[in-house]
Design an enzyme around this catalytic site. Structure first.
Site, PDB file in Angstrom:
ATOM      1  N   CYS A 188       0.856  -1.132  -0.032  1.00 21.00           N
ATOM      2  CA  CYS A 188       0.079   0.126  -0.022  1.00 21.00           C
ATOM      3  C   CYS A 188       0.685   1.094   0.125  1.00 21.00           C
ATOM      4  O   CYS A 188       0.588   2.310  -0.231  1.00 21.00           O
ATOM      5  CB  CYS A 188      -0.994  -0.225   1.222  1.00 21.00           C
ATOM      6  SG  CYS A 188      -2.223  -1.216   1.070  1.00 21.00           S
TER       7      CYS A 188
ATOM      8  N   HIS B 269      -2.960   7.468   1.409  1.00 19.06           N
ATOM      9  CA  HIS B 269      -3.395   6.283   1.056  1.00 19.06           C
ATOM     10  C   HIS B 269      -4.845   6.157   1.714  1.00 19.06           C
ATOM     11  O   HIS B 269      -4.984   6.347   2.786  1.00 19.06           O
ATOM     12  CB  HIS B 269      -2.486   5.349   1.586  1.00 19.06           C
ATOM     13  CG  HIS B 269      -3.039   4.020   1.384  1.00 19.06           C
ATOM     14  ND1 HIS B 269      -3.600   3.266   0.196  1.00 19.06           N
ATOM     15  CD2 HIS B 269      -3.010   2.966   2.415  1.00 19.06           C
ATOM     16  CE1 HIS B 269      -4.140   2.173   0.680  1.00 19.06           C
ATOM     17  NE2 HIS B 269      -3.617   1.783   1.982  1.00 19.06           N
TER      18      HIS B 269
ATOM     19  N   ASN C 141     -10.061   0.458  -0.388  1.00 19.11           N
ATOM     20  CA  ASN C 141      -8.793   0.213  -0.347  1.00 19.11           C
ATOM     21  C   ASN C 141      -7.864  -0.261  -1.707  1.00 19.11           C
ATOM     22  O   ASN C 141      -8.284  -1.391  -1.837  1.00 19.11           O
ATOM     23  CB  ASN C 141      -8.054  -0.346   0.928  1.00 19.11           C
ATOM     24  CG  ASN C 141      -6.663  -0.073   1.074  1.00 19.11           C
ATOM     25  OD1 ASN C 141      -5.935  -0.066   0.174  1.00 19.11           O
ATOM     26  ND2 ASN C 141      -6.155  -0.756   2.276  1.00 19.11           N
TER      27      ASN C 141
HETATM   28  O1  UT7 Z   1      -3.696  -0.625   3.446  1.00 20.14           O
HETATM   29  C1  UT7 Z   1      -3.020  -0.980   4.405  1.00 20.14           C
HETATM   30  C2  UT7 Z   1      -2.998  -0.769   5.684  1.00 20.14           C
HETATM   31  N1  UT7 Z   1      -4.121  -1.175   6.393  1.00 20.14           N
HETATM   32  C3  UT7 Z   1      -4.961  -0.304   7.286  1.00 20.14           C
HETATM   33  O2  UT7 Z   1      -4.482   0.557   7.660  1.00 20.14           O
HETATM   34  C4  UT7 Z   1      -6.068  -0.921   8.082  1.00 20.14           C
HETATM   35  C5  UT7 Z   1      -6.016  -0.515   9.263  1.00 20.14           C
HETATM   36  N2  UT7 Z   1      -6.962  -1.137   9.949  1.00 20.14           N
HETATM   37  C6  UT7 Z   1      -8.185  -0.785   9.903  1.00 20.14           C
HETATM   38  O3  UT7 Z   1      -8.934   0.067   8.816  1.00 20.14           O
HETATM   39  C7  UT7 Z   1      -9.433  -1.330  10.927  1.00 20.14           C
HETATM   40  O4  UT7 Z   1      -8.767  -2.096  12.080  1.00 20.14           O
HETATM   41  C8  UT7 Z   1     -10.670  -2.088  10.311  1.00 20.14           C
HETATM   42  C9  UT7 Z   1     -11.549  -1.436   9.491  1.00 20.14           C
HETATM   43  C10 UT7 Z   1      -9.637  -3.343   9.384  1.00 20.14           C
HETATM   44  C11 UT7 Z   1     -11.507  -2.907  11.385  1.00 20.14           C
HETATM   45  O5  UT7 Z   1     -11.940  -2.021  12.282  1.00 20.14           O
HETATM   46  P1  UT7 Z   1     -11.562  -2.054  14.045  1.00 20.14           P
HETATM   47  O6  UT7 Z   1     -12.408  -0.950  14.439  1.00 20.14           O
HETATM   48  O7  UT7 Z   1     -10.193  -2.181  14.301  1.00 20.14           O
HETATM   49  O8  UT7 Z   1     -12.596  -3.451  14.013  1.00 20.14           O
HETATM   50  P2  UT7 Z   1     -12.035  -4.987  14.680  1.00 20.14           P
HETATM   51  O9  UT7 Z   1     -10.980  -5.759  13.742  1.00 20.14           O
HETATM   52  O10 UT7 Z   1     -11.478  -4.915  16.053  1.00 20.14           O
HETATM   53  O11 UT7 Z   1     -13.295  -5.741  14.894  1.00 20.14           O
HETATM   54  C12 UT7 Z   1     -14.458  -5.271  15.627  1.00 20.14           C
HETATM   55  C13 UT7 Z   1     -15.361  -6.215  15.459  1.00 20.14           C
HETATM   56  C14 UT7 Z   1     -14.979  -7.742  15.755  1.00 20.14           C
HETATM   57  O12 UT7 Z   1     -16.047  -8.455  16.494  1.00 20.14           O
HETATM   58  P3  UT7 Z   1     -15.823  -8.680  17.977  1.00 20.14           P
HETATM   59  O13 UT7 Z   1     -14.600  -9.621  18.329  1.00 20.14           O
HETATM   60  O14 UT7 Z   1     -15.701  -7.280  18.616  1.00 20.14           O
HETATM   61  O15 UT7 Z   1     -17.025  -9.566  18.439  1.00 20.14           O
HETATM   62  C15 UT7 Z   1     -14.947  -8.522  14.325  1.00 20.14           C
HETATM   63  O16 UT7 Z   1     -15.156  -9.527  14.409  1.00 20.14           O
HETATM   64  O17 UT7 Z   1     -15.864  -6.253  14.428  1.00 20.14           O
HETATM   65  C16 UT7 Z   1     -16.160  -7.728  13.574  1.00 20.14           C
HETATM   66  N3  UT7 Z   1     -15.829  -7.628  12.261  1.00 20.14           N
HETATM   67  C17 UT7 Z   1     -17.006  -7.349  11.489  1.00 20.14           C
HETATM   68  N4  UT7 Z   1     -18.316  -7.226  11.653  1.00 20.14           N
HETATM   69  C18 UT7 Z   1     -19.112  -6.961  10.701  1.00 20.14           C
HETATM   70  C19 UT7 Z   1     -14.685  -7.675  11.489  1.00 20.14           C
HETATM   71  N5  UT7 Z   1     -15.168  -7.486  10.207  1.00 20.14           N
HETATM   72  C20 UT7 Z   1     -16.348  -7.516  10.025  1.00 20.14           C
HETATM   73  C21 UT7 Z   1     -17.463  -7.140   9.174  1.00 20.14           C
HETATM   74  N6  UT7 Z   1     -18.636  -6.765   9.524  1.00 20.14           N
HETATM   75  N7  UT7 Z   1     -16.950  -6.919   7.738  1.00 20.14           N
END
Ligand code: UT7
Length: 324
Positions: free
Chosen positions: A114, A251, A281
């Site tokens: 990225c 990005h 992304n």
């Molecule tokens: O491009 C390269 C660099 N990449 C980045 O910079 C990405 C950086 N990270 C992010 O953008 C965020 O961490 C994400 C968008 C990937 C995720 O957001 P988050 O607020 O960090 O959520 P999380 O991973 O902590 O997940 C929260 C909850 C989890 O459930 P529990 O464990 O709290 O019950 C996940 O299982 O959301 C759940 N979850 C989803 N729910 C519905 C994960 N993906 C999904 C989904 N739909 N697609």
């Protein structure tokens, strides 16, 4: 006098098919609300069957050449940032070169995921600065949809396909911050963070392509720290602050990261070019896609000062200060 890489053309291409969050949520345990709130994404474009990264890159590259008003035969070098090459070899840049009709120019791929576009821009800029090239086509092109696990909701909803390109050309400047062109680039990597974000396959390890694996929260935290550091490094090189910048073109990984950066760097959210809602992304393609959108919307104007920044798998990260 200093040789600068002036940006003389910009173009982009998106595959025709747009897939909304709602469409994804029909076959996956996710929702439009979750995707919008956590990432800012509303839809993404997905390449058609038989449509490869090189095809996207050719379309974006041609659009940038048209914008510059030059022909492919004038290009000395093509640098393509991609993590989704058509084949393991040859480079996808060489396929793009043939497609554009730029035979004889140098062409190669840069792999920094990225952060790839910032790396490719730095390579192109340095070729120009040391007079090894005069006109360079810098492209970011990806078909991320091909390396996603479409059953893994934590990754597959986040990415999209697309391409963007810039034409850089040598021009003489005073070496001052008021010169137009690429003023500086700043690149970093910390390979110890491999496990945060990687693809679980490849020619040398599994002989398979693999799919994206990401610890989203970890990457999020590191992105905010590293991107702030590198932006401050870029500003201090020129004695600038966030207030001097007309546009941040980041990005497009997460709207919350972009807003957090704007706050930390002391410039308003309204000065951030945001396309993640429309494109998701697109990895190495996201910055040139955002630049082209910003220009077509009349936001980015000649003479504006831009901060470009990105972080990706590696972890690699970088920034560039550009006078458009
Ligand atoms: O491009 C390269 C660099 N990449 C980045 O910079 C990405 C950086 N990270 C992010 O953008 C965020 O961490 C994400 C968008 C990937 C995720 O957001 P988050 O607020 O960090 O959520 P999380 O991973 O902590 O997940 C929260 C909850 C989890 O459930 P529990 O464990 O709290 O019950 C996940 O299982 O959301 C759940 N979850 C989803 N729910 C519905 C994960 N993906 C999904 C989904 N739909 N697609």
């Amino acid at each position: 006098m200093t040789i600068r890489s002036q940006i003389i053309g910009c173009g982009s291409y998106l595959p025709a098919r747009a897939v909304t969050n709602e469409e994804l949520s029909r076959n996956l345990d996710t929702s439009d609300q979750w995707i919008r709130e956590r990432s800012g994404i509303e839809k993404r474009h997905i390449a058609a069957e038989g449509e490869f990264t090189s095809h996207l890159g050719i379309a974006a590259g041609q659009a940038a050449l048209d914008d510059a008003g030059i022909g492919a035969s004038e290009v000395d070098l093509i640098v393509l940032a991609t993590s989704t090459p058509d084949e393991t070899f040859p480079s996808t840049a060489s396929c793009i070169q043939a497609g554009l009709g730029a035979a004889g120019s140098a062409a190669f791929d840069v792999q920094a995921v990225c952060a790839g576009f910032i790396y490719a821009l730095a390579v192109a800029d340095n070729f120009i600065r040391c007079s090894q090239a005069c006109t360079v086509l810098v492209i970011g092109a990806e078909t991320l949809s091909r390396i996603l696990d479409w059953n893994d909701r934590s990754t597959c909803v986040l990415f999209g396909d697309g391409a963007g390109a810039l034409v850089l050309q040598a021009s003489k400047g005073l070496g001052e911050v008021n010169d137009r062109g690429v003023l500086s680039t700043h690149l970093h990597c910390d390979g110890r963070d491999h496990d945060c974000l990687y693809v679980d396959g490849g020619p040398s390890s599994t002989g398979m392509v693999g799919v994206v694996k990401m610890q989203g929260k970890e990457v999020f935290k590191k992105a905010v720290v590293r991107l702030t550091e590198v932006a401050e490094e870029a500003f201090s090189t020129h004695g600038l602050s966030g207030r001097d910048v007309d546009w941040m073109v980041p990005h497009q990984a997460n709207l919350r990261i972009m807003k957090g950066m704007a706050k930390k760097l002391d410039f308003g959210e309204e000065k951030v070019i945001v396309t993640i809602d429309q494109h998701a992304n697109t990895s190495a393609a996201s910055i040139p896609l955002a630049l082209d959108w910003g220009c077509s919307e009349g936001k980015i104007q000649p003479g504006h000062l831009l901060l470009l920044e990105a972080l990706g798998s590696g972890l690699t990260w970088g920034a560039a200060i550009v006078r458009w």
